[in-house]
Design an enzyme around this catalytic site. Structure first.
Site, PDB file in Angstrom:
ATOM      1  N   LYS A  38       0.812  -1.228   0.000  1.00 41.73           N
ATOM      2  CA  LYS A  38       0.000   0.000   0.000  1.00 41.73           C
ATOM      3  C   LYS A  38       0.844   1.277   0.000  1.00 41.73           C
ATOM      4  O   LYS A  38       0.444   2.276  -0.567  1.00 41.73           O
ATOM      5  CB  LYS A  38      -0.969   0.008   1.174  1.00 41.73           C
ATOM      6  CG  LYS A  38      -0.289   0.102   2.520  1.00 41.73           C
ATOM      7  CD  LYS A  38      -1.287   0.002   3.660  1.00 41.73           C
ATOM      8  CE  LYS A  38      -0.601   0.267   4.971  1.00 41.73           C
ATOM      9  NZ  LYS A  38      -1.194  -0.470   6.085  1.00 41.73           N
ATOM     10  N   ARG A 133      -7.125   0.443  17.147  1.00 38.17           N
ATOM     11  CA  ARG A 133      -7.591   0.544  15.768  1.00 38.17           C
ATOM     12  C   ARG A 133      -8.569  -0.623  15.580  1.00 38.17           C
ATOM     13  O   ARG A 133      -9.464  -0.789  16.401  1.00 38.17           O
ATOM     14  CB  ARG A 133      -6.428   0.549  14.770  1.00 38.17           C
ATOM     15  CG  ARG A 133      -6.825   1.249  13.457  1.00 38.17           C
ATOM     16  CD  ARG A 133      -5.698   1.360  12.445  1.00 38.17           C
ATOM     17  NE  ARG A 133      -5.398   0.081  11.816  1.00 38.17           N
ATOM     18  CZ  ARG A 133      -4.492  -0.069  10.844  1.00 38.17           C
ATOM     19  NH1 ARG A 133      -3.812   0.979  10.413  1.00 38.17           N
ATOM     20  NH2 ARG A 133      -4.255  -1.243  10.304  1.00 38.17           N
TER      21      ARG A 133
HETATM   22  C1  LIG Z   1      -0.231  -1.253   6.602  1.00 41.09           C
HETATM   23  C2  LIG Z   1      -0.521  -2.478   7.359  1.00 41.09           C
HETATM   24  C3  LIG Z   1       0.515  -3.362   7.668  1.00 41.09           C
HETATM   25  C4  LIG Z   1       1.960  -3.101   7.292  1.00 41.09           C
HETATM   26  O1  LIG Z   1       2.536  -2.207   8.176  1.00 41.09           O
HETATM   27  P1  LIG Z   1       4.070  -1.726   7.986  1.00 41.09           P
HETATM   28  O2  LIG Z   1       4.312  -0.890   9.174  1.00 41.09           O
HETATM   29  O3  LIG Z   1       4.127  -0.965   6.704  1.00 41.09           O
HETATM   30  O4  LIG Z   1       4.920  -2.936   7.968  1.00 41.09           O
HETATM   31  C5  LIG Z   1       0.193  -4.515   8.353  1.00 41.09           C
HETATM   32  N1  LIG Z   1      -1.073  -4.794   8.710  1.00 41.09           N
HETATM   33  C6  LIG Z   1      -2.100  -3.967   8.425  1.00 41.09           C
HETATM   34  C7  LIG Z   1      -3.477  -4.345   8.845  1.00 41.09           C
HETATM   35  C8  LIG Z   1      -1.855  -2.783   7.732  1.00 41.09           C
HETATM   36  O5  LIG Z   1      -2.880  -1.965   7.447  1.00 41.09           O
END
Ligand SMILES: *Cc1c(COP(=O)(O)O)cnc(C)c1O
Length: 358
Positions: A38, A133
């Site tokens: 993402k 969250r």
């Molecule tokens: C963005 C996201 C991740 C990845 O997090 P990073 O800090 O970029 O490694 C993992 N799990 C969820 C649910 C996310 O939204």
């Protein structure tokens, strides 16, 4: 070659290197690695490099990004990271192989669609261990997840997961990871089959490095570590990874010498903010053709440590260069590293060109 600035220069070799390093640590601990795209707007070249260098699955929070990966023939499986909207579930079931959820209603709707489409999808139920969250609050996780799994006729609940470090900035610890594992153990007794535990992201790599991650967490979802080599929540450059993966380049459009405090009556800036000015007399400053529509200016990290990013409007970034040794000229191209938030915006902005180092 693109002649447009600003641009993000992407070093695929460094991203491959970071992927290999993280895959190595994960796999030697029996952990499946989901490479999260993402941050890079699911850039297909980056995703392909991740998949070729050890990532077992690709994850993205946006369904549109997953469809983009699919349409560019980037090999999956795909994991949908953001707890889905009911309205996107028909497409989510069609394109994703694994979906993270946190509500019974969502599980039942997925189940219905899986029955209709005859396409299986695996469900991971998120548990909130404190970050506030997504996820069912840990105190009622067992009863809620057991009830949901009993009702599913077609879709399969394959695991539980958690997310930390995102909203509340809660760090992963032995305590919250053990909490997740004890919920897993209780649920496995009730369900009679083994559950996957999706417990980590970039910030959890630290526990793996230190050997303090409890045994049983067997999936990590990692984006930032691979793409930037940094850990925003843990506030560090990850020492065994590369940070030259994505670099922002922007062009100087004005070089001048002006007072450090504006002249005239002061209102708010273009974004309704009240900028703070310290009177340092006249200063050497430059303006770059890059702004809030391209990057998160406070997340730009100049290569030259003596530069001080002052402020930005939509399209102009102002930097104090009084303390720099070199001279600046209109047309110069300057390089920056980027924070997570800054890189996210740069990848998302249509004004920022994306260019691969060859
Ligand atoms: C963005 C996201 C991740 C990845 O997090 P990073 O800090 O970029 O490694 C993992 N799990 C969820 C649910 C996310 O939204």
């Amino acid at each position: 070659m693109s002649i447009f600035f600003p641009r993000v220069v992407i070093n695929l070799d460094s991203i491959a290197y970071n992927t290999q390093k993280i895959a190595e640590i994960c796999h030697s601990n029996d952990i499946e690695l989901v490479g999260v795209t993402k941050l890079a707007l699911a850039n297909p070249e980056i995703a392909r490099v991740m998949r070729k260098n050890g990532v077992d699955k690709l994850g993205d929070s946006r369904l549109k990004n997953i469809i983009k990966l699919y349409e560019n023939n980037v090999p999956g499986p795909y994991q949908l990271l953001r707890i889905p909207m009911i309205s996107e579930l028909p497409l989510a079931v069609k394109y994703a192989d694994e979906i993270l959820i946190s509500m019974p209603e969502t599980a039942y709707e997925i189940d219905k669609i899986v029955g209709e489409l005859q396409k299986n999808v695996q469900i991971i139920y998120m548990i909130d261990v404190g970050d506030l969250r997504e996820g069912v609050w840990y105190e009622h996780a067992i009863s809620e997840i057991y009830e949901v799994s009993k009702q599913l006729k077609f879709a399969r609940l394959v695991g539980i997961g958690t997310n930390v470090g995102c909203y509340g900035g809660v760090l992963p610890t032995k305590e919250n990871m053990n909490m997740l594992l004890s919920i897993k153990n209780e649920l496995e007794k009730l369900l009679g089959y083994e559950l996957k535990v999706s417990g980590g992201s970039t910030v959890t790599l630290k526990m793996l490095e230190e050997g303090s991650l409890p045994k049983g967490i067997n999936q990590f979802r990692v984006g930032e570590g691979i793409i930037l080599g940094t850990d925003a929540t843990g506030d560090r450059d990850i020492p065994y990874l590369k940070q030259d993966t994505v670099i922002l380049e922007a062009e100087v459009v004005e070089v001048d010498y002006k007072p450090s405090v504006p002249v005239g009556e002061l209102g708010k800036d273009a974004f309704g903010r009240t900028p703070h000015f310290e009177d340092k007399g006249y200063r050497k400053r430059i303006i770059l053709a890059v702004g809030e529509q391209d990057v998160k200016p406070d997340g730009l990290i100049p290569f030259d440590k003596n530069m001080k990013v002052l402020h930005a409007s939509s399209d102009h970034l102002i930097i104090d260069v009084t303390d720099c040794d070199r001279e600046f000229h209109v047309g110069d191209i300057l390089k920056f590293r980027m924070s997570y938030g800054c890189a996210l915006r740069a990848f998302t902005s249509p004004y920022v060109e994306k260019l691969f180092v060859v």
